[in-house]
Design an enzyme around this catalytic site. Structure first.
Site, PDB file in Angstrom:
ATOM      1  N   GLU A  18      29.476  22.904  44.376  1.00 49.36           N
ATOM      2  CA  GLU A  18      28.129  22.776  44.943  1.00 49.36           C
ATOM      3  C   GLU A  18      27.732  23.999  45.777  1.00 49.36           C
ATOM      4  OE1 GLU A  18      30.494  20.514  44.905  1.00 49.36           O
ATOM      5  OE2 GLU A  18      29.683  18.539  44.377  1.00 49.36           O
ATOM      6  N   GLU A 493      36.435  42.930  22.387  1.00 49.42           N
ATOM      7  CA  GLU A 493      36.811  41.690  23.104  1.00 49.42           C
ATOM      8  C   GLU A 493      35.683  40.665  23.228  1.00 49.42           C
ATOM      9  OE1 GLU A 493      39.067  42.499  26.740  1.00 49.42           O
ATOM     10  OE2 GLU A 493      39.939  44.294  25.862  1.00 49.42           O
ATOM     11  N   CYS A 525      34.345  31.614  41.636  1.00 52.82           N
ATOM     12  CA  CYS A 525      35.510  30.746  41.505  1.00 52.82           C
ATOM     13  C   CYS A 525      36.206  31.051  40.188  1.00 52.82           C
ATOM     14  CB  CYS A 525      35.079  29.283  41.502  1.00 52.82           C
ATOM     15  SG  CYS A 525      34.220  28.816  43.000  1.00 52.82           S
ATOM     16  N   TRP A 570      48.190  35.666  37.314  1.00 50.25           N
ATOM     17  CA  TRP A 570      46.871  35.044  37.393  1.00 50.25           C
ATOM     18  C   TRP A 570      46.877  33.579  36.959  1.00 50.25           C
ATOM     19  CZ3 TRP A 570      43.521  39.817  35.526  1.00 50.25           C
ATOM     20  CH2 TRP A 570      43.393  40.697  36.609  1.00 50.25           C
ATOM     21  N   HIS A 650      47.039  49.596  30.794  1.00 49.79           N
ATOM     22  CA  HIS A 650      45.928  49.884  31.690  1.00 49.79           C
ATOM     23  C   HIS A 650      46.147  49.155  33.004  1.00 49.79           C
ATOM     24  CE1 HIS A 650      42.014  50.103  33.490  1.00 49.79           C
ATOM     25  NE2 HIS A 650      41.957  48.782  33.506  1.00 49.79           N
ATOM     26  N   CYS A 652      44.051  48.547  36.702  1.00 47.56           N
ATOM     27  CA  CYS A 652      42.764  48.876  37.322  1.00 47.56           C
ATOM     28  C   CYS A 652      42.857  48.953  38.838  1.00 47.56           C
ATOM     29  CB  CYS A 652      41.662  47.921  36.914  1.00 47.56           C
ATOM     30  SG  CYS A 652      42.173  46.282  36.526  1.00 47.56           S
ATOM     31  N   GLU A 674      42.665  53.837  37.405  1.00 45.22           N
ATOM     32  CA  GLU A 674      41.440  54.071  38.162  1.00 45.22           C
ATOM     33  C   GLU A 674      41.626  55.283  39.068  1.00 45.22           C
ATOM     34  OE1 GLU A 674      39.755  50.572  40.168  1.00 45.22           O
ATOM     35  OE2 GLU A 674      39.559  51.895  41.895  1.00 45.22           O
ATOM     36  N   HIS A 703      32.358  49.949  38.021  1.00 47.39           N
ATOM     37  CA  HIS A 703      31.937  48.841  38.884  1.00 47.39           C
ATOM     38  C   HIS A 703      30.502  49.002  39.372  1.00 47.39           C
ATOM     39  CE1 HIS A 703      36.318  49.283  39.002  1.00 47.39           C
ATOM     40  NE2 HIS A 703      36.296  47.981  38.877  1.00 47.39           N
ATOM     41  N   CYS A 735      37.810  51.243  33.751  1.00 48.19           N
ATOM     42  CA  CYS A 735      38.161  49.845  33.451  1.00 48.19           C
ATOM     43  C   CYS A 735      37.315  49.389  32.266  1.00 48.19           C
ATOM     44  CB  CYS A 735      37.930  48.956  34.680  1.00 48.19           C
ATOM     45  SG  CYS A 735      38.740  47.335  34.548  1.00 48.19           S
TER      46      CYS A 735
HETATM   47  N1  GLN Z   1      41.180  45.264  28.298  1.00 45.24           N
HETATM   48  C1  GLN Z   1      40.542  44.649  29.417  1.00 45.24           C
HETATM   49  C2  GLN Z   1      39.068  44.943  29.403  1.00 45.24           C
HETATM   50  O1  GLN Z   1      38.675  45.991  29.055  1.00 45.24           O
HETATM   51  C3  GLN Z   1      41.116  45.119  30.726  1.00 45.24           C
HETATM   52  C4  GLN Z   1      40.449  44.478  31.898  1.00 45.24           C
HETATM   53  C5  GLN Z   1      41.086  44.771  33.225  1.00 45.24           C
HETATM   54  O2  GLN Z   1      41.885  45.641  33.354  1.00 45.24           O
HETATM   55  N2  GLN Z   1      40.752  44.026  34.232  1.00 45.24           N
HETATM   56  O3  GLN Z   1      38.258  44.138  29.781  1.00 45.24           O
HETATM   57 ZN    ZN Z   2      40.888  47.516  34.671  1.00 41.16          ZN
END
Ligand code: GLN
Ligand code: ZN
Length: 767
Positions: A18, A493, A525, A570, A650, A652, A674, A703, A735
């Site tokens: 909420e 993706e 969330c 995660w 990768h 980030c 990064e 970002h 990223c």
């Molecule tokens: N391969 C993922 C993407 O490009 C990597 C995302 C990430 O590192 N948070 O979305």
């Molecule tokens: Zn990333």
């Protein structure tokens, strides 16, 4: 002796998120400030009523926040950076949200942005996935008490008939989390303590008897400044007219125990889930006069407690002293109510407890201790039965997985050859130019993509139609990448909801909730997957989409996977085996996928480890053990391929310096990281460490919506060239691009490709 129950904090977002919806309505101008505040008050009332009904004796207040409790503390202390233009102590709601989220400035006719304010920095709260707003202090900072939200909320509860124990973030933790720009935050200790004394005075005046003062910093390695600050702080605060429950969580007190137990406070809360072993040391160190609060149910995870086992430990203690029973930490970090889950099957459900169920468990323990086990016989029997079932269920314990793990050899974690040979083999197969260009994996998750997925989930779109939609998106993305002139392509993706959930849903051993939301930051969330059992991969997960994408082009398309450590970090993970054991099982499943991709013809496979660094334990002495098994698991997932198959990863973030040897030990062929925001500084570390393989230092910050120019990318890459050999360098964003719009992505990538061409031409001239 009597036993009571405390909760330390309850989820703020509400059982159906909420708060999120109320905030979003307010931010978009569709609801007034009054409406937002009314919704917030309604959530607080409901939480108090609920906890009371569940049997909590110590109800928290000020655990609620419109955005973040650390930001609330900063605002109460008047620590508001100048750029927000509010005098100390004068922040209104607009200032509060400007600090939390920044503001978007208006644009004038020529497209110049005006007066947009950046938000305060945000970072992870200890080792959780909750993010707080970093307090910012500058030289000459003026502090002054602002509106005391915690006094208001204490009074609000009281008017409703609830006596609460306000939650106050402790001064030493607040100062430790603060970032001083040109000033050491601890120089302000005395000023800050003066304000805390005033706050406690006002709470006492309003009628508060006890205050929960949170100092999770006590479970970390403390330096001398922090210890002295704690001594000084509690000498002062301990004299105030309220009783303090000094609250520690996320780990054991260890070397800080005797220190913490002798501070002049009235109570001490300890985390007995993360550090069950500290119980007897705590009992010994804590004087009789100290009220002990024992964190016995897991505030960080979703498992149901084994109540009889807990009673075996608690009964002898409760016979000799008063006790408070509590979750290990605030219930902020778990979903609200298991009863809202409709799609979890019965067997898995009986193993779980969310916030509501955890308070029930505490109440059951309380009754058993106060009135005897017989008073809650049915509840205890159910708990014991669930625990027994969990120990033996074939849903959890898979023989084949155990055998496979037992058969892992160290050779399985080794590539066949070293870097030099692999580089040669890969160059032959891939034939890439110098400064190869690529992207990190995802392309914009546009409104259409999200809409199609939602329709599919709702059953409004059938398998074939959804597949067709994704196929078209993927083909378009491949065509565009070819036109843009990228060297190594990705499929985009589009079929993925989330980089962990997508894999969890296809692996056995994972369950997913429909309402198990946990606050990540502000209104955001997440619904972490629940890893409950042995992990295996029934069938290939990504090969079909990779094949589809590769079918559209002759350029190499990267296979794209999430790594085992990130999937682990995660998720809510098992507490019946070490994290490392769960990680190894996931690693084997990812290994299968890597080999299937290779067999299907993939020449490059990227295994993302976005969350490897954030899994670092809180205490430095535990780092190396974690890094060792994390790297081992990554290698187990990656190392099965031939020399000619190029393994990418990768990450980030940019704080690598203290873990560089481990990054090196992952033994990847290409890593993208990064660096754009730190002007390539970080590459110095890689150079010093003689990092052998290739690096794609992110050349622009995805970002922000800003589109970089070719010139600035060339300049950044030249900076990178000071630290690394040209043949080590790739050119890529920092990223994935899923949060951006195509209008931003297209010109940015065009600039990136143009920059790579310029760099190649320079290389020719030099040669
Ligand atoms: N391969 C993922 C993407 O490009 C990597 C995302 C990430 O590192 N948070 O979305
Ligand atoms: Zn990333």
């Amino acid at each position: 002796m009597t036993v009571t129950v405390a909760t330390l904090g309850f989820p703020r977002v509400g059982p159906r998120r909420e708060l999120k919806f109320a905030l979003e309505k307010y931010w978009s101008g569709k609801a007034s400030e009054t409406e937002l505040l009314e919704a917030a008050a309604g959530l607080r009332t409901a939480a108090w009523a609920r906890q009371k009904a569940l049997g909590a004796d110590w109800l928290p207040s000020n655990d609620f926040s419109l955005y973040d409790h650390v930001l609330d503390m900063s605002v109460m202390l008047g620590a508001i950076p100048d750029r927000y233009g509010a005098a100390a102590g004068q922040a209104d709601l607009a200032t509060y949200f400007a600090m939390a989220r920044g503001t978007t400035g208006a644009e004038d006719g020529c497209g110049h942005a005006h007066a947009s304010l950046t938000a305060c920095e945000m970072t992870k709260w200890f080792d959780t996935n909750y993010h707080y707003m970093v307090p910012e202090l500058v030289p000459g900072q003026r502090l002054a008490l602002g509106r005391l939200k915690l006094v208001d909320e204490y009074r609000e509860a009281r008017a409703l008939g609830y006596e609460t124990r306000p939650v106050l973030l402790g001064p030493v933790t607040w100062l430790s989390l603060a970032k001083g720009r040109g000033v050491d935050p601890f120089e302000m200790l005395d000023e800050v303590l003066g304000l805390y004394v005033a706050i406690l005075g006002q709470l006492a005046h309003a009628g508060a008897d006890w205050v929960q003062i949170d100092e999770p910093i006590l479970v970390l390695d403390l330096d001398e400044t922090q210890r002295q600050a704690l001594t000084r702080a509690y000498a002062k605060l301990g004299r105030c007219n309220v009783k303090l429950m000094l609250t520690t969580y996320f780990g054991g007190l260890d070397d800080n125990l005797s220190f913490a137990a002798t501070l002049p406070v009235s109570g001490l809360h300890v985390d007995l889930v993360r550090a069950p072993g500290q119980l007897y040391a705590v009992l010994k160190a804590a004087p009789r006069s100290l009220l002990l609060s024992l964190g016995v149910v897991d505030g960080r995870n979703v498992w149901r407690a084994d109540l009889e086992a807990l009673l075996d430990r608690l009964e002898p203690i409760a016979a000799t002293r008063d006790l408070v029973l509590a979750p290990s930490c605030s219930l902020l970090h778990v979903p609200v109510d298991l009863a809202l889950e409709t799609k979890l099957d019965e067997e898995v459900t009986q193993w779980l407890a969310f916030a509501v169920q955890k308070v029930e468990e505490l109440s059951t323990l309380k009754r058993a201790l106060n009135e005897g086990r017989g008073s809650v016989a049915a509840e205890l029997a159910a708990s014991t039965k669930a625990a027994a079932n969990r120990r033996t269920s074939p849903r959890i314990h898979d023989r084949a997985v155990a055998e496979r793990v037992a058969g892992v050899t160290s050779a399985m974690r080794e590539r066949r050859s070293g870097h030099a040979e692999r580089t040669r083999a890969q160059a032959e197969v891939l034939g890439l130019p110098a400064f190869p260009t690529t992207t990190i994996g995802s392309f914009p998750q546009t409104a259409e993509v999200r809409h199609a997925r939602a329709e599919y989930v709702r059953g409004h779109l059938d398998d074939a139609a959804y597949e067709q939609f994704l196929r078209e998106e993927t083909e378009r993305a491949i065509r565009w990448q070819e036109e843009a002139g990228l060297d190594m392509l990705v499929h985009g993706e589009f079929e993925r909801n989330d980089m962990v959930q997508y894999f969890g849903e296809q692996l056995s051993g994972f369950a997913f909730t429909t309402s198990g939301w946990v606050q990540s930051y502000g209104s955001r969330c997440v619904r972490p997957p629940i890893l409950y059992g042995d992990v295996s991969r029934p069938e290939a997960m990504t090969v079909a989409w990779w094949r589809t994408a590769q079918g559209f082009t002759d350029k190499p398309v990267k296979g794209m996977l999430t790594g085992p450590v990130t999937i682990l970090n995660w998720s809510f993970v098992r507490d019946d085996q070490p994290r490392e054991a769960s990680c190894r099982q996931i690693a084997l499943a990812i290994r299968d996928e890597v080999l299937d991709l290779e067999a299907a013809g993939a020449k490059a496979i990227q295994i993302d480890e976005a969350a490897l660094r954030e899994g670092l334990p809180l205490r430095k002495r535990d780092w190396q053990a974690y890094l060792d098994w994390a790297v081992d698991c990554f290698r187990l997932s990656a190392a099965g391929v031939a020399d000619a198959t190029q393994i990418h990863t990768h990450m980030c973030y940019s704080e690598f310096n203290d873990i560089l040897p481990s990054i090196g030990a992952m033994d990847t062929d290409v890593i993208s990281i990064e660096t754009a925001r730190s002007q390539m500084e970080l590459l110095e570390g890689f150079a010093r460490y003689r990092y052998p393989s290739a690096i794609g230092p992110g050349v622009y910050d995805i970002h922000a919506p800003r589109v970089p120019t070719e010139a600035e990318i060339v300049a950044l890459m030249r900076l990178a060239g000071r630290h690394l050999r040209p043949e080590q360098l790739w050119v890529n964003p920092d990223c994935g691009l899923k949060t951006r719009k195509w209008e931003e992505v297209k010109p940015a990538i065009a600039a990136m490709v143009a920059a790579a061409r310029t760099l190649r031409a320079e290389l020719l001239v030099e040669a």
